[in-house]
Design a protein around this motif. Sequence first.
Motif, PDB file in Angstrom:
ATOM      1  N   CYS A   1       0.818  -1.211   0.000  1.00  0.00           N
ATOM      2  CA  CYS A   1       0.000   0.000   0.000  1.00  0.00           C
ATOM      3  C   CYS A   1       0.853   1.263   0.000  1.00  0.00           C
ATOM      4  O   CYS A   1       2.043   1.224   0.238  1.00  0.00           O
ATOM      5  CB  CYS A   1      -0.868   0.049   1.249  1.00  0.00           C
ATOM      6  SG  CYS A   1      -2.020  -1.308   1.366  1.00  0.00           S
TER       7      CYS A   1
ATOM      8  N   GLY B   1       0.033   0.374  -5.071  1.00  0.00           N
ATOM      9  CA  GLY B   1      -1.220  -0.371  -4.932  1.00  0.00           C
ATOM     10  C   GLY B   1      -2.226   0.063  -5.975  1.00  0.00           C
ATOM     11  O   GLY B   1      -2.473   1.266  -6.138  1.00  0.00           O
TER      12      GLY B   1
ATOM     13  N   ARG C   1      -4.285   0.749  -2.266  1.00  0.00           N
ATOM     14  CA  ARG C   1      -4.173  -0.592  -1.681  1.00  0.00           C
ATOM     15  C   ARG C   1      -3.854  -1.673  -2.694  1.00  0.00           C
ATOM     16  O   ARG C   1      -4.383  -1.691  -3.793  1.00  0.00           O
ATOM     17  CB  ARG C   1      -5.499  -0.959  -1.006  1.00  0.00           C
ATOM     18  CG  ARG C   1      -5.497  -2.354  -0.397  1.00  0.00           C
ATOM     19  CD  ARG C   1      -6.716  -2.578   0.483  1.00  0.00           C
ATOM     20  NE  ARG C   1      -6.482  -3.708   1.367  1.00  0.00           N
ATOM     21  CZ  ARG C   1      -6.921  -4.936   1.157  1.00  0.00           C
ATOM     22  NH1 ARG C   1      -7.611  -5.219   0.076  1.00  0.00           N
ATOM     23  NH2 ARG C   1      -6.653  -5.899   2.014  1.00  0.00           N
TER      24      ARG C   1
ATOM     25  N   ASN D   1       0.014   0.927   5.730  1.00  0.00           N
ATOM     26  CA  ASN D   1       0.900   0.203   4.810  1.00  0.00           C
ATOM     27  C   ASN D   1       1.698  -0.782   5.649  1.00  0.00           C
ATOM     28  O   ASN D   1       2.427  -0.378   6.546  1.00  0.00           O
ATOM     29  CB  ASN D   1       1.846   1.195   4.114  1.00  0.00           C
ATOM     30  CG  ASN D   1       2.919   0.500   3.270  1.00  0.00           C
ATOM     31  OD1 ASN D   1       3.992   1.044   3.079  1.00  0.00           O
ATOM     32  ND2 ASN D   1       2.643  -0.666   2.765  1.00  0.00           N
TER      33      ASN D   1
END
Length: 476
Positions: free
Chosen positions: A5, A34, A79, A108
């Motif tokens: 992330c 992400g 993400r 993250n």
Amino acid sequence: MHDACGVVGISFNETGNNVAKSIYYALYALQHRGQEAAGISVHDGKAIRTHRGMGLVSEVFDDAQIALLRGQVGIGHVRYPTSGRSCIENSQPLLVKFKDGAIAIAHNGNLVNSCQLRENLELAGDIFYSTSDTEVIAHLFVKELLRYDLQEAVRALMRKIVGSYSLVFLWGDTVLAVRDPLGIKPLCIGEIDSGIMVASESAAIDTLNGRLIRDVMPGELVVIRHGEMKSYQLSRLPHPAHCIFEYIYFARPDSIMDGRLIYEVRVNIGANLAKEHPANADTVTPIPDSGITLAVGYHQYSGISYRECLMKNRYIGRTFIMPDQSMRETAVRLKMNTIRPNIEGHKLVLVDDSIVRGTTSRRIVDMVRKAGAEKVHVRIGSPPIMAPCYLGIDMASREELIAAFKTVAGVEAVINADSLGYVSHKGLVDAVGIPKENLCMGCLTGLYPVEIPGEKCMAAQTKLSEYIVKATEDIT
Ligand code: SF4
């Protein structure tokens, strides 16, 4: 391989700024971290408003949504799932409401004890609506906030959660940033026009025309309110454990981590690779995009001509439909095609960042052979990946990792190369310029910086919670 992330938090000190738009651009700069989902939460003076969705930043947001997210302070997230399914419930920022208000959280990293923590919470009656470990962090944090002041609550949270975490919270009109005591995942602080921001990488700060101030320290809590920042050091471990793959592959080449420009680190890795594994070749060529900077380093040290031989199609998105078996070759060529005149009759050094399963390397070696390469010497900018990552990188299971079961000669045969050379541990660490005790190299050595059932742990770091200390304030 995929990173887990990217996170962003911004606080402006003047009214009239549109924080959502700035977060949107910063998330764009972090899109490589992400691509599954994106989200933004802002505080509009009264409440937190959130918009999140599945897809790229450009797919999740449009002008109308950004206009609805009015405010001076907010956080954002992109993400790629490593824990929890790929679904909207697991996208972030995640909003939790409690007796004293609401908190939005973006994470993250990956907790290694999240199943145990979740089970304990569920037995105590907590109800979860997602499967991500971020919700576990949110529940624990809210409980501690109801008992303690902010610093004590973060300290108590740090004692409970084990793993990698770079967190940003939006708590009323305040942004909080927390980096795990080992500093496994990156997080940095920057100054932007009339405000302060935190982000996974400094490239996001550059995008907003800001100035990188410094990295968030391992075990540090940063509190940003009305564009002013306070910092509290909550843990003091003898050694951090920064993920070495950020330097090899994940981070953008234009980002700066721990004072090092990623581009320069990768050039150094490529040079050390050339020093350790010279080749009788006339052309150095990268597997795009991640091999490019490594190949530049190899070319500079060896003096062998640099030429691009493979073209990557950058417009193949997540929705790309894999054709049936008869069209497999078309699919491969669609993703990556050869520049035949640069290959035909040449002895190539083909440079890449890593070999995970070996299937992609084999396909590419076959492709350049078919285009007429006389010799194909493969050079890799990381040592063999022997073990899985439990700390936030979606890599592969141990059974899938080719280097876990085969020697270098065995891998060389599988990928059909004339020779194969990996940079050594020393060559890599020297290129990064950080002592090896301060790096996580778990997937390269099988020795992890935190306790993971069934795996070996770096002895000095088994008792993380002993290093959580009384906060020392440090106003920067
Ligand atoms: S195990 Fe490997 S990929 Fe995972 S955090 Fe450590 S160095 Fe990074």
